[in-house]
Design a protein around this motif. Structure first.
Motif, PDB file in Angstrom:
ATOM      1  N   MET A 142       0.840  -1.187   0.000  1.00  0.00           N
ATOM      2  CA  MET A 142       0.000   0.000   0.000  1.00  0.00           C
ATOM      3  C   MET A 142       0.877   1.240   0.000  1.00  0.00           C
ATOM      4  N   ARG A 143       0.553   2.179  -0.799  1.00  0.00           N
ATOM      5  CA  ARG A 143       1.283   3.445  -0.872  1.00  0.00           C
ATOM      6  C   ARG A 143       0.701   4.425   0.143  1.00  0.00           C
ATOM      7  N   PHE A 144       1.543   4.963   1.017  1.00  0.00           N
ATOM      8  CA  PHE A 144       1.108   5.941   2.009  1.00  0.00           C
ATOM      9  C   PHE A 144       1.547   7.324   1.551  1.00  0.00           C
ATOM     10  N   ASN A 145       0.717   8.320   1.817  1.00  0.00           N
ATOM     11  CA  ASN A 145       1.135   9.668   1.473  1.00  0.00           C
ATOM     12  C   ASN A 145       1.238  10.590   2.684  1.00  0.00           C
ATOM     13  N   SER A 146       0.933  10.062   3.880  1.00  0.00           N
ATOM     14  CA  SER A 146       1.091  10.910   5.059  1.00  0.00           C
ATOM     15  C   SER A 146       1.147  10.094   6.344  1.00  0.00           C
ATOM     16  N   ILE A 147       1.731  10.740   7.336  1.00  0.00           N
ATOM     17  CA  ILE A 147       1.691  10.274   8.719  1.00  0.00           C
ATOM     18  C   ILE A 147       0.912  11.338   9.471  1.00  0.00           C
ATOM     19  N   ILE A 148      -0.126  10.919  10.156  1.00  0.00           N
ATOM     20  CA  ILE A 148      -0.925  11.841  10.955  1.00  0.00           C
ATOM     21  C   ILE A 148      -0.633  11.555  12.419  1.00  0.00           C
ATOM     22  N   ILE A 149      -0.243  12.580  13.148  1.00  0.00           N
ATOM     23  CA  ILE A 149       0.044  12.431  14.575  1.00  0.00           C
ATOM     24  C   ILE A 149      -1.174  12.925  15.348  1.00  0.00           C
ATOM     25  N   GLN A 150      -1.698  12.035  16.194  1.00  0.00           N
ATOM     26  CA  GLN A 150      -2.874  12.354  17.002  1.00  0.00           C
ATOM     27  C   GLN A 150      -2.478  12.409  18.476  1.00  0.00           C
ATOM     28  N   PRO A 151      -2.284  13.616  19.021  1.00  0.00           N
ATOM     29  CA  PRO A 151      -1.961  13.705  20.448  1.00  0.00           C
ATOM     30  C   PRO A 151      -3.200  13.531  21.313  1.00  0.00           C
ATOM     31  N   TYR A 152      -2.995  12.935  22.474  1.00  0.00           N
ATOM     32  CA  TYR A 152      -4.044  12.780  23.477  1.00  0.00           C
ATOM     33  C   TYR A 152      -3.745  13.717  24.648  1.00  0.00           C
ATOM     34  N   LEU A 153      -4.797  14.226  25.261  1.00  0.00           N
ATOM     35  CA  LEU A 153      -4.656  15.107  26.426  1.00  0.00           C
ATOM     36  C   LEU A 153      -4.418  14.275  27.681  1.00  0.00           C
ATOM     37  N   PRO A 154      -3.645  14.756  28.640  1.00  0.00           N
ATOM     38  CA  PRO A 154      -2.879  15.992  28.567  1.00  0.00           C
ATOM     39  C   PRO A 154      -1.651  15.816  27.668  1.00  0.00           C
ATOM     40  N   GLU A 155      -1.375  16.842  26.880  1.00  0.00           N
ATOM     41  CA  GLU A 155      -0.233  16.780  25.968  1.00  0.00           C
ATOM     42  C   GLU A 155       1.073  16.918  26.735  1.00  0.00           C
ATOM     43  N   ASP A 156       2.087  16.246  26.223  1.00  0.00           N
ATOM     44  CA  ASP A 156       3.419  16.334  26.787  1.00  0.00           C
ATOM     45  C   ASP A 156       4.168  17.479  26.113  1.00  0.00           C
ATOM     46  N   ARG A 157       5.344  17.789  26.629  1.00  0.00           N
ATOM     47  CA  ARG A 157       6.169  18.876  26.087  1.00  0.00           C
ATOM     48  C   ARG A 157       7.014  18.383  24.913  1.00  0.00           C
ATOM     49  N   ILE A 158       6.354  18.043  23.822  1.00  0.00           N
ATOM     50  CA  ILE A 158       7.041  17.546  22.633  1.00  0.00           C
ATOM     51  C   ILE A 158       7.287  18.707  21.688  1.00  0.00           C
ATOM     52  N   ASP A 159       8.500  18.787  21.158  1.00  0.00           N
ATOM     53  CA  ASP A 159       8.793  19.780  20.128  1.00  0.00           C
ATOM     54  C   ASP A 159       8.219  19.244  18.824  1.00  0.00           C
ATOM     55  N   LYS A 160       7.041  19.713  18.469  1.00  0.00           N
ATOM     56  CA  LYS A 160       6.313  19.190  17.312  1.00  0.00           C
ATOM     57  C   LYS A 160       7.069  19.411  16.012  1.00  0.00           C
ATOM     58  N   LEU A 165      -8.702   4.740  14.970  1.00  0.00           N
ATOM     59  CA  LEU A 165      -9.397   4.511  13.700  1.00  0.00           C
ATOM     60  C   LEU A 165     -10.390   5.627  13.391  1.00  0.00           C
ATOM     61  N   LYS A 166     -10.876   6.320  14.412  1.00  0.00           N
ATOM     62  CA  LYS A 166     -11.807   7.435  14.213  1.00  0.00           C
ATOM     63  C   LYS A 166     -11.154   8.586  13.457  1.00  0.00           C
ATOM     64  N   TYR A 167      -9.823   8.660  13.491  1.00  0.00           N
ATOM     65  CA  TYR A 167      -9.099   9.801  12.930  1.00  0.00           C
ATOM     66  C   TYR A 167      -8.312   9.452  11.664  1.00  0.00           C
ATOM     67  N   ARG A 168      -8.394   8.195  11.241  1.00  0.00           N
ATOM     68  CA  ARG A 168      -7.635   7.748  10.062  1.00  0.00           C
ATOM     69  C   ARG A 168      -8.168   8.342   8.790  1.00  0.00           C
ATOM     70  N   GLU A 169      -7.270   8.530   7.865  1.00  0.00           N
ATOM     71  CA  GLU A 169      -7.605   8.940   6.511  1.00  0.00           C
ATOM     72  C   GLU A 169      -6.996   7.912   5.575  1.00  0.00           C
ATOM     73  N   GLU A 170      -7.585   7.782   4.403  1.00  0.00           N
ATOM     74  CA  GLU A 170      -7.078   6.823   3.440  1.00  0.00           C
ATOM     75  C   GLU A 170      -5.618   7.135   3.108  1.00  0.00           C
ATOM     76  N   LYS A 171      -4.835   6.075   2.962  1.00  0.00           N
ATOM     77  CA  LYS A 171      -3.415   6.168   2.610  1.00  0.00           C
ATOM     78  C   LYS A 171      -2.588   6.914   3.661  1.00  0.00           C
ATOM     79  N   SER A 172      -3.018   6.828   4.919  1.00  0.00           N
ATOM     80  CA  SER A 172      -2.271   7.473   5.997  1.00  0.00           C
ATOM     81  C   SER A 172      -1.903   6.455   7.063  1.00  0.00           C
ATOM     82  N   ILE A 173      -0.840   6.781   7.776  1.00  0.00           N
ATOM     83  CA  ILE A 173      -0.443   6.059   8.984  1.00  0.00           C
ATOM     84  C   ILE A 173      -0.803   6.984  10.130  1.00  0.00           C
ATOM     85  N   LEU A 174      -1.465   6.455  11.144  1.00  0.00           N
ATOM     86  CA  LEU A 174      -1.870   7.289  12.269  1.00  0.00           C
ATOM     87  C   LEU A 174      -1.070   6.905  13.502  1.00  0.00           C
ATOM     88  N   LEU A 175      -0.388   7.896  14.078  1.00  0.00           N
ATOM     89  CA  LEU A 175       0.431   7.697  15.267  1.00  0.00           C
ATOM     90  C   LEU A 175      -0.159   8.491  16.421  1.00  0.00           C
TER      91      LEU A 175
END
Length: 179
Positions: free
Chosen positions: A1-19, A64-74
């Protein structure tokens, strides 16, 4: 399968990540675009009161609620996660659903009673994100202790390895991405 994006889904409370840093690193490694979603509430149904931890694989279904076609969700969660038979996990992934989640809970030096180090924390976050995305792409654990796909049984294992794939694993990544 060809992927065209990685989608990052943060959960609350968010950590101090340099996005910005994480986005740039993932785009550099995987050669596809990375996008951050708005944070969402941590699903409390994933919480195990007896253990005081969240079931990691529950997030794979929730994502799975946030997935889009041809994406990897992290998913990125600041809570402590586990899988049955394990005391804790840094992350979990499914090549079938194309979802993964990492926990930043045990990636902080402060968890171990040490002074915080934001650069080391971001390296650890990157390693776990790349590792779990590798699993989404169908890679298994690698015997090379410097490869990002090496199994981290402890934070020392995570710190020892790189956030890059060994040449053998990277060939598999490029093939899985259709590059």
């Amino acid at each position: 399968m060809r992927f065209n994006s990685i989608i990052i889904q943060p959960y609350l409370p968010e950590d101090r990540i340099d996005k910005k840093i994480l986005k740039e690193r993932l785009e550099n490694i995987f050669k596809i675009s990375v996008r951050w979603n708005q944070p969402v509430h941590t699903p409390e149904t994933a919480f195990d009161r007896f253990r005081g931890q969240y079931l990691g694989s529950y997030f794979l279904r929730d994502l799975l609620k946030y997935r889009e076609e041809k994406s990897i969700l992290l998913g990125i969660v600041s809570r402590d996660i586990y899988e049955p038979g394990m005391n804790f996990v840094f992350g979990v992934a499914s090549p079938h659903t194309k979802t993964a989640v990492i926990s930043t809970y045990r990636l902080h030096n402060s968890f171990y009673g040490l002074p915080e180090n934001s650069h080391l924390f971001m390296d650890r976050v990157t390693k776990e994100a790349v590792h779990e995305i590798g699993h989404v792409l169908g890679l298994s654990h690698c015997p090379d202790p410097e490869c990002v796909m090496y199994f981290s049984n402890s934070l020392l294992d995570t710190d020892r390895k790189s956030f890059y794939f060994c040449s053998s694993c990277y060939e598999k990544v490029l093939s899985a991405l259709g590059l």
